[in-house]
Enzyme design. Structure first.
Site, PDB file in Angstrom:
ATOM      1  N   TRP A   1     -27.259  -5.676 -59.781  1.00 11.67           N
ATOM      2  CA  TRP A   1     -26.550  -4.513 -60.331  1.00 11.67           C
ATOM      3  C   TRP A   1     -27.525  -3.374 -60.604  1.00 11.67           C
ATOM      4  CZ3 TRP A   1     -26.389  -1.597 -64.917  1.00 11.67           C
ATOM      5  CH2 TRP A   1     -27.244  -2.021 -65.939  1.00 11.67           C
TER       6      TRP A   1
ATOM      7  N   HIS B   1     -30.732   1.473 -70.249  1.00  8.58           N
ATOM      8  CA  HIS B   1     -30.674   1.000 -71.621  1.00  8.58           C
ATOM      9  C   HIS B   1     -29.640   1.736 -72.463  1.00  8.58           C
ATOM     10  CE1 HIS B   1     -31.742  -2.022 -74.401  1.00  8.58           C
ATOM     11  NE2 HIS B   1     -31.431  -1.119 -75.299  1.00  8.58           N
TER      12      HIS B   1
ATOM     13  N   GLU C   1     -27.028   2.779 -71.336  1.00 11.99           N
ATOM     14  CA  GLU C   1     -25.801   2.170 -70.814  1.00 11.99           C
ATOM     15  C   GLU C   1     -25.403   0.939 -71.634  1.00 11.99           C
ATOM     16  OE1 GLU C   1     -23.630   2.966 -68.560  1.00 11.99           O
ATOM     17  OE2 GLU C   1     -22.573   1.090 -68.219  1.00 11.99           O
TER      18      GLU C   1
ATOM     19  N   SER D   1     -14.742  -2.106 -86.304  1.00  8.12           N
ATOM     20  CA  SER D   1     -14.756  -1.381 -87.569  1.00  8.12           C
ATOM     21  C   SER D   1     -13.368  -0.867 -87.953  1.00  8.12           C
ATOM     22  CB  SER D   1     -15.729  -0.201 -87.495  1.00  8.12           C
ATOM     23  OG  SER D   1     -17.020  -0.663 -87.213  1.00  8.12           O
TER      24      SER D   1
ATOM     25  N   HIS E   1     -38.761  -1.789 -72.025  1.00  4.75           N
ATOM     26  CA  HIS E   1     -38.796  -3.218 -72.381  1.00  4.75           C
ATOM     27  C   HIS E   1     -38.127  -4.064 -71.291  1.00  4.75           C
ATOM     28  CE1 HIS E   1     -34.813  -2.758 -74.842  1.00  4.75           C
ATOM     29  NE2 HIS E   1     -34.543  -3.133 -73.628  1.00  4.75           N
TER      30      HIS E   1
ATOM     31  N   LYS F   1     -25.195  -2.613 -89.400  1.00  7.28           N
ATOM     32  CA  LYS F   1     -23.776  -2.721 -89.036  1.00  7.28           C
ATOM     33  C   LYS F   1     -23.247  -4.129 -89.304  1.00  7.28           C
ATOM     34  CE  LYS F   1     -22.826   0.916 -85.759  1.00  7.28           C
ATOM     35  NZ  LYS F   1     -21.702   1.471 -86.510  1.00  7.28           N
TER      36      LYS F   1
END
Lengths: 665, 216
Positions: free
Chosen positions: A143, A257, A259, A272, A306, A335
């Site tokens: 991908w 990233h 993404e 939430s 990374h 969170k």
């Protein structure tokens, strides 16, 4: 809860909401476009899931013979590409479309026709990319499509051409939608809906649009380079000409990233919404939840390398990207804890939506922790390219994003269709998914740490991987069964589900103040908002009364609204005599009123139009013509590009010069 | 219903038109597009294994034939000046539309048509200079396939040229509307968003001119 009536609590309006295929092809209604996104993405989920099941059949035992190595390459490439670009992003887009205008108290998005265009581009782009299966040349480069592997000398077939052109088309859809939603959220909020009163889902959607706007152009350019290299013989990825073999990797992950957060933040937003409703408590630490979402997105642009620790960037780059990556664990952890504190001491109701939401909190944490593990370069060097990484990102994307999105579907299906999904069947769906996901992906941690590499189409016996692969495959079959049950639940509940009424869950935000499904104009009168929990202020003032920060400190800051002190205004509403736009009678689940049409109410509605569909179709064909270059038919390809570009521009002019809606004076 | 007006579109939250916000979001996205192109050009600077090179001559035996520094600074300085002047013309076009009919906006210099034509012609002049530059490079042996410099240079400046072309088409469309029914103060936004795009493309060119042409 809902009444047992046999038809929706109001008669569907005829004017402005006709049925039939033509009405769907020409619709510019954000709710219908959201519905199209939803069902299209679910169909691609079935395709991407089937690809996964075939791979798990192949890997179930050693030396599997279900598919060849070449087909396996195509399967894992298309599984990843499909799940990311054709399933999770469009499912998020389904919720953006359906919910953003309803949650901010608007009648539609800022550019309704551009919104239709985004959907059609997504549909045609997804069909184009999957048409590669029909010629037996599905993309096979992963991908992430690493160049130079995907350049012409190493990938001579049409496979990569389908992939890069398909992604280019899909990028147009995402960008167009992002401009639309940014404008909608900035500019179309109801009176009193200041930014810090927006529901958490709309906030996370807002953050995601900025990620899309800033990340997608980078992959666009990386793909342009690849197209030029493959079609015109440029040298961007040609190592013998001095090209940097890491250029693609850098560009791809600068997109890739962010993404990841494009994929997860919408699910965070849905969770939430779900957790406070079923905990009967406002979200814990609303401002911090907003800021941590923004911080995740901001840091998300500084961690891309990374993904590249194994390529040898040197100790300084490795250390810097390691530290920035670990930093992201802080806002993410905030969170997680805030969700736990939201549930803490709450009056919990374990609906299917709530179970999915709690699963996200629990299972995403596992994926987050393994993420912190390979944020450390020495650990990553052991884990990279093994099944440990596969386990990690499936915990984040399946146990994270998809769990949140499934929860969102159970929560919002009644608003979208007017009927509840069956909780009984839903429980089967939930438990099979929960067990299946863990059974599939948990053992991959072990097969990975025992050294099983990613993307191998088979393996020999005797390396200690058999039991883990058998467990993973069994889990995948359970997930497939769960998917079939889910499809049955949707299919059945659309016509036989319980009537939902306006507000089946007794939720706090504006979308639950209007009928289900909402009329085409959404709000008869644009509401005036005085707090983060407008419906609870009216129907359940006890839930917000004891939470000072649920009112965004209006009292503390001595803000007044419409000549009234907001605190007094708020208490006045809580006492049961609301003022402003929200009518408590309109929120009754069993109201038997027949809704007025937009015409009767004098609300200008946009005309339906087919033009965005034509523009999307010709744009897709324009990109598709480029495939002919590969077949050494450059003149024909250019003739196609010019023809379709002309048609596209012609319909674009027709679209832009046609009025959006009737003129009103 | 009698209160039809109350059902018309409510005022926007910011008071700005939707299109104004959308064009800024679009420009933000375009910044990342050109940032990617310019970064790639800079990363690949000096990495080409064969000539021609942007600023350096190349003689045998390193190059098969003698190659001069290829960038033509005088011609590009002229085209940069032309593009900068087109931004000035764009500002005056917007002012002419906003102030149509007001004192001081009579005659040719107060005519939005004149300034829209001027902007478009200056844009086309810039494109002409780029076409001349590209053609002469090809004659000197530099194509998009020759080396890394050729690939990254033609792609970067070609993308910019495509943006200028789109802008010229946009200006001609505005001009057509102006000729057909006349652009007045209530159409100012149409010209305003085109102007924002045009100025953005101009600003990007200043970055490209500095980083590609002026810095050796």
């Amino acid at each position: 809860m809902a009444t047992a009536a046999v038809s929706p609590s109001y008669a569907r309006t005829s004017s402005g909401s006709p049925s039939g295929i033509w009405s769907w092809l020409t619709t510019v209604d954000h709710k219908r476009i959201g519905t199209l996104y939803l069902y299209t993405a679910l169909a691609w989920f079935a395709v991407g899931g089937t690809e996964a099941v075939i791979m798990r059949m192949q890997l179930q035992g050693p030396n599997g013979r279900v598919v060849s190595a070449e087909v396996f390459n195509q399967l894992f490439t298309m599984h990843g590409t499909t799940m990311i670009f054709l399933v999770v992003m469009p499912l998020s887009a389904a919720f953006f479309n359906f919910l953003i205008p309803l949650q901010i108290g608007a009648r539609d998005v800022a550019f309704p026709r551009l919104n239709a265009f985004s959907y059609w581009v997504y549909l045609f782009g997804s069909l184009f990319m999957n048409a590669s299966w029909l010629v037996g040349m599905a993309p096979n480069g992963g991908w992430f499509g690493y160049a130079p592997l995907t350049t012409l000398p190493y990938s001579p077939g049409l496979n990569i051409d389908f992939w890069m052109l398909g992604l280019q088309i899909l990028g147009v859809s995402s960008l167009a939608a992002a401009f639309n939603f940014i404008t909608t959220i900035i500019n179309m909020r109801a009176p009193g809906m200041n930014l810090m009163r927006m529901p958490m889902f709309t906030w996370m959607a807002f953050v995601v649009q900025f990620l899309l706007v800033l990340a997608f152009p980078v992959i666009t350019i990386a793909l342009v380079f690849l197209q030029f290299d493959r079609f015109f013989g440029t040298n961007f990825y040609t190592i013998t000409q001095g090209a940097d073999p890491l250029l693609w990797q850098h560009l791809f992950w600068i997109f890739g990233h962010p993404e990841v957060y494009i994929l997860i933040l919408p699910a965070f937003g849905l969770v939430s919404e779900i957790l406070p409703t079923f905990s009967r408590k406002p979200i814990f630490g609303y401002p911090v939840m907003v800021y941590s979402g923004i911080l995740i997105a901001f840091l998300g642009f500084g961690v891309w390398a990374h993904h590249m620790f194994a390529v040898g960037m040197g100790p300084i780059a490795d250390s810097v990207f390691s530290m920035t990556t670990m930093l992201i664990a802080i806002p993410t952890g905030v969170k997680i804890f805030n969700w736990i504190f939201t549930m803490w001491g709450g009056n919990l109701r374990f609906t299917v939506a709530m179970k999915f939401a709690i699963s996200l909190v629990a299972l995403f944490t596992i994926g987050g922790i393994s993420g912190v593990m390979h944020a450390s370069p020495p650990a990553d060097l052991q884990q990279t390219d093994t099944y440990f990484i596969v386990a990690h990102f499936h915990y984040v994307l399946v146990a994270g994003s998809l769990m949140g999105l499934w929860g969102g579907i159970y929560y919002y299906f009644p608003k979208i269709t007017g009927r509840l999904l069956s909780e009984k069947i839903g429980n089967w769906h939930f438990w099979l998914t929960f067990i299946g996901v863990n059974l599939t992906f948990m053992p991959m941690h072990w097969s990975g740490l025992y050294g099983m590499p990613r993307r191998v189409y088979t393996y020999d016996a005797g390396q200690g991987w058999e039991i883990f692969n058998l467990m993973s495959s069994t889990g995948a079959y359970l997930q497939a069964l769960a998917g079939i049950i889910f499809a049955y639940n949707i299919f059945r509940s659309r016509t036989h589900g319980e009537i939902a009424g306006n507000d089946p869950w007794e939720a706090p935000s504006l979308e639950w103040s209007i009928p289900s499904p909402p009329p085409d104009y959404n709000f008869e009168t644009i509401p005036t908002v005085t707090s983060r929990y407008p419906l609870w202020d009216i129907k359940h003032p006890e839930l917000t009364a004891s939470v000072p920060h649920s009112r965004h400190g209006d009292e503390r800051n001595d803000v007044s609204l419409g000549g009234k002190h907001v605190g007094a205004f708020h208490d006045h509403m809580a006492a049961g005599t609301p003022e402003g736009g929200l009518n408590p009678n309109a929120t009754q689940a069993s109201s038997k009123v027949s809704l007025k049409t937009a015409e009767e109410l004098g609300i200008p509605m946009p005309y339906p139009t087919i033009k965005p569909l034509w523009v999307a179709l010709f744009m897709t064909l324009m990109f598709a013509s480029l495939l002919l270059i590969h077949k050494d038919k450059l003149p024909l390809a250019m003739a196609g590009v010019v023809t379709f570009a002309t048609l596209m521009t012609g319909f674009l002019y027709a679209w832009l010069t046609a009025p959006l809606e009737p003129h009103h004076h | 219903m009698t209160a039809v007006a109350s059902h018309a579109h409510p005022p926007t939250s910011t008071g700005l038109d939707h299109r104004k916000i959308a064009i800024w979001a679009f420009i933000g996205s375009e910044c990342m597009l050109f940032a990617s192109l310019i970064s790639t050009y800079l990363i690949y600077k000096g990495r080409s294994v064969v000539g021609p090179f942007p600023h350096e001559a190349c003689n045998p035996p390193v190059c098969a034939t003698h190659l001069n520094p290829i960038l033509n600074i005088p011609v590009t300085s002229f085209s940069t000046f032309v593009l900068l002047m087109s931004s000035l013309a764009m500002v005056l076009a917007l002012a002419a539309v906003e102030n149509k009919g007001k004192p001081g906006y009579e005659g040719l210099l107060g005519s939005s048509k004149f300034w829209l034509i001027s902007t478009a012609v200056l844009g086309i002049t810039f494109l002409g200079c780029q076409a001349y530059e590209f053609t002469s490079f090809v004659h000197e042996g530099l194509t998009i396939r020759t080396n890394l410099f050729g690939s990254s240079f033609f792609t970067l400046t070609g993308f910019h040229g495509a943006h200028v072309t789109a802008g010229v088409l946009w200006l001609i469309t505005l001009l057509a509307i102006d000729i057909k029914r006349g652009l007045g103060p209530k159409d100012a936004l149409l010209v305003d968003i085109a102007a924002l795009y045009w100025h953005f493309v101009d600003v990007v060119w200043i970055a490209i001119f500095t980083l590609v042409y002026l810095i050796k």
